[in-house]
Write an enzyme that holds these catalytic residues in place. Structure first.
Site, PDB file in Angstrom:
ATOM      1  N   LYS A 183       0.814  -1.217   0.000  1.00  0.00           N
ATOM      2  CA  LYS A 183       0.000   0.000   0.000  1.00  0.00           C
ATOM      3  C   LYS A 183       0.850   1.270   0.000  1.00  0.00           C
ATOM      4  O   LYS A 183       0.485   2.273  -0.605  1.00  0.00           O
ATOM      5  CB  LYS A 183      -0.910  -0.034   1.226  1.00  0.00           C
ATOM      6  N   THR A 204       4.702  -5.138  11.206  1.00  0.00           N
ATOM      7  CA  THR A 204       5.898  -5.927  11.523  1.00  0.00           C
ATOM      8  C   THR A 204       7.040  -5.025  11.956  1.00  0.00           C
ATOM      9  O   THR A 204       7.744  -5.305  12.928  1.00  0.00           O
ATOM     10  CB  THR A 204       6.336  -6.764  10.306  1.00  0.00           C
ATOM     11  N   GLU A 206       7.393 -13.126  28.508  1.00  0.00           N
ATOM     12  CA  GLU A 206       6.344 -12.114  28.445  1.00  0.00           C
ATOM     13  C   GLU A 206       5.094 -12.610  29.158  1.00  0.00           C
ATOM     14  O   GLU A 206       5.016 -13.774  29.574  1.00  0.00           O
ATOM     15  CB  GLU A 206       6.041 -11.748  26.984  1.00  0.00           C
ATOM     16  N   HIS A 234      -3.384  -3.255  23.900  1.00  0.00           N
ATOM     17  CA  HIS A 234      -2.121  -3.416  24.623  1.00  0.00           C
ATOM     18  C   HIS A 234      -2.182  -2.560  25.879  1.00  0.00           C
ATOM     19  O   HIS A 234      -2.560  -1.385  25.819  1.00  0.00           O
ATOM     20  CB  HIS A 234      -0.936  -2.998  23.748  1.00  0.00           C
ATOM     21  N   ARG A 267      -3.073  -9.996  28.440  1.00  0.00           N
ATOM     22  CA  ARG A 267      -3.219  -8.586  28.075  1.00  0.00           C
ATOM     23  C   ARG A 267      -4.607  -8.023  28.342  1.00  0.00           C
ATOM     24  O   ARG A 267      -4.747  -6.868  28.741  1.00  0.00           O
ATOM     25  CB  ARG A 267      -2.871  -8.406  26.592  1.00  0.00           C
ATOM     26  N   HIS A 322      -4.264  -2.687  19.726  1.00  0.00           N
ATOM     27  CA  HIS A 322      -2.962  -3.186  19.289  1.00  0.00           C
ATOM     28  C   HIS A 322      -3.042  -4.297  18.244  1.00  0.00           C
ATOM     29  O   HIS A 322      -2.240  -4.332  17.315  1.00  0.00           O
ATOM     30  CB  HIS A 322      -2.189  -3.704  20.507  1.00  0.00           C
ATOM     31  N   ARG A 348      -4.951 -13.053  22.022  1.00  0.00           N
ATOM     32  CA  ARG A 348      -3.658 -13.537  21.535  1.00  0.00           C
ATOM     33  C   ARG A 348      -2.611 -13.584  22.642  1.00  0.00           C
ATOM     34  O   ARG A 348      -2.450 -12.626  23.393  1.00  0.00           O
ATOM     35  CB  ARG A 348      -3.152 -12.635  20.405  1.00  0.00           C
ATOM     36  N   LEU A 375       3.867 -12.711  15.163  1.00  0.00           N
ATOM     37  CA  LEU A 375       4.900 -12.900  14.146  1.00  0.00           C
ATOM     38  C   LEU A 375       5.054 -14.384  13.830  1.00  0.00           C
ATOM     39  O   LEU A 375       5.270 -14.770  12.679  1.00  0.00           O
ATOM     40  CB  LEU A 375       6.237 -12.327  14.628  1.00  0.00           C
TER      41      LEU A 375
END
Length: 540
Positions: free
Chosen positions: A50, A58, A129, A244, A290, A351, A386, A392
């Site tokens: 785009k 990313t 995390e 987030h 989260r 997020h 998630r 990723l």
């Protein structure tokens, strides 16, 4: 029932240049780049972006890639953590693919010379995390993993003679014939381009920019998902929007993400009075999933009548922080904040999107020869929430699977007899209007009524507003990129509001104030829509 226009009817055959490729890949985030690289080099590939090849979510990803590399870890443990975070809506078979193929894909990236962080003995450094029970996060340059991967994969793509890159190319619509994708219509500056292809891969990213407060760049307007919907694709889990917890709240920057890895290294959250508060909301405290941390911060801000809380990691050594979080440290310092000395003001922001185009284990949609991977897809590995650093991973695992499937099952012939000479049914061009103002109004309403906390009253107001705008645009000829983006944002926002109204419970990232409990007996299921099968009981 609201209907959606096809942008194809606004164009004429004699205006369109035509090209022919084996594969068209839409998007240059990790999913699009990695998929393109893994496709057979004998294929002629069009890679469409785009804006420019390096602008995507990313490049903003700080966390890393989750993979069970250590001897203390295993795919089974990674599976359990992912399922737990997903609040009962993960597809376990798809998650098994994700976690079982993680290490092999990390090895593949290493073979591509991706410079992951290593310790003094040459072993990969693993971080931890929120909601992960083991250290399993692979990083590059500390907190710049996404940017490093994006830069390296971009250079690999540029070097390949079989890949032609189309920058500043906007996806208008997907051409279909007999439930098969046959090409894409692109707008490049003021010109139109029609690309016929045997296979089309949508790696076009999510729809975070429909929210006023987001970590996502302006390009994330859900164009690929909206085009897929118009082409007849199924979408799923569109109501699950991840916020987030710790995004910088500063007058000069409201979108800079403070990685979850900072809390993984011990950072604690404090309210405006300097009091730690997460222990009041969840036993995992700062390392809770989260959605829980985001809601806890939201409630604490309400209690203290404030618009932010603080993140405190001042007890860590300055040298350690500079090495572990070089990008965050530098960015904060440019705003007059020292991570080693100052409390960092943060608040939740949109997020990530768990929902998207429904795909199978090979990235296939319900439209033949049309695939999707990355944030534009819904593989159901994330469920309702998630797990950190699985995004990723999802892009590389399923992107590579798509490439392998196409390599082994490439159609022999290409369909080029599509009748794109469509008669324009609309008579009016869109009148002069302030698109920037219109988009800002939509994004503000999405934040207010379809954000961290939702309820029927707000969602009904939102849905009514969106329908009024869609009905207006359906009678107009759209010609500019801004018009297309706004229409796509309206489409995605409509389905977010509709799905949020339909799910009469709270689960993962979807929280209804009027239905605060999780209801497994009725709602441990997915909500799936297409453009023609979206009639549900009108909750408004």
């Amino acid at each position: 029932m609201i209907e959606f226009k096809s942008f194809l009817i606004d164009f004429y055959a004699n205006e369109i240049e035509k090209l022919y490729f084996d594969v068209v890949v839409i998007g240059t985030g990790v999913a699009g780049l990695y998929t393109s690289i893994n496709l057979d080099q004998k294929m002629k590939i069009a890679l469409v972006t785009k804006e420019n090849i390096t602008k995507s979510n990313t490049s903003l990803a700080q966390g890393g890639i989750a993979a069970s590399i250590s001897e203390e870890d295993s795919p089974d443990i990674h599976l359990v953590d992912t399922l737990k975070a997903g609040a009962g809506l993960c597809d376990e078979k798809m998650v098994q693919i994700l976690v079982n193929e993680a290490v092999d894909n990390i090895k593949n990236l290493i073979s591509m010379k991706i410079p992951f962080d290593l310790d003094e003995e040459g072993e990969i450094v693993l971080g931890k995390e929120g909601a992960h029970s083991r250290k399993r996060i692979v990083h590059a340059s500390g907190d710049a993993t996404g940017r490093i991967i994006s830069e390296h994969l971009s250079q690999m793509v540029i070097s390949k003679e079989n890949i032609k890159i189309f920058e500043n190319a906007f996806l208008i619509d997907i051409l279909t014939k007999d439930d098969k994708a046959v090409g894409v219509l692109l707008k490049i500056n003021s010109s139109l381009l029609l690309i016929f292809a045997k296979n089309i891969i949508l790696a076009s990213g999510g729809y975070g920019y429909i929210y006023k407060r987001t970590t996502n760049p302006e390009v994330t307007t859900g164009d690929g998902i909206a085009a897929a919907l118009r082409a007849g694709c199924k979408i799923s889990d569109i109501e699950f929007i991840q916020f987030h917890p710790t995004v910088l709240h500063h007058p000069q920057n409201q979108s800079f993400l403070i990685s979850e890895a900072v809390r993984g290294e011990g950072a604690i959250l404090k309210n405006i009075y300097g009091e730690r508060f997460m222990q009041k909301y969840n036993q995992l405290q700062e390392l809770a999933p989260r959605d829980i941390v985001s809601r806890s911060i939201f409630y604490e801000m309400q209690k203290t009548d404030s618009d932010h809380v603080f993140l405190d990691i001042t007890f860590k050594d300055k040298e350690f922080l500079q090495k572990r979080f070089p990008n965050i440290y530098k960015q904060l310092l440019s705003l007059g904040l020292d991570l080693s000395k100052d409390l960092i003001p943060v608040s939740p922001a949109q997020h990530y999107c768990m929902g998207g185009i429904l795909t199978d284990q090979f990235g296939r949609t319900n439209i033949r020869n049309l695939f999707s991977c990355g944030e534009s897809s819904c593989t159901r590995v994330h469920g309702a929430n998630r797990l950190a650093s699985n995004s990723l991973l999802e892009g590389i695992v399923f992107g590579r699977r798509i490439a392998q499937f196409i390599n082994e099952n490439d159609p022999i012939e290409m369909t080029t007899d599509f009748d794109y000479r469509l008669q324009n049914k609309n008579i009016d061009y869109i009148e002069k209007l302030d698109i920037k103002k219109e988009i800002d109004e939509l994004r503000t309403l999405m934040n207010s009524y379809a954000g961290i906390i939702k309820d029927k009253e707000g969602l009904c107001k939102l849905k009514t507003f969106i329908i009024s705008k869609l009905e207006l645009f359906n009678t107009k000829i759209l010609t500019s990129k801004n018009h297309f983006e706004y229409y796509n944002m309206l489409m995605i926002s409509y389905f977010v509001s509709l799905a949020s109204l339909t799910r009469l419970e709270s689960r993962g990232s979807h929280f209804r104030n009027d239905y605060p409990n999780t209801d497994d007996s009725n709602w441990k299921k997915h909500i799936v829509f297409t453009k023609t099968t979206m009639e549900v009981e009108d909750q408004c």
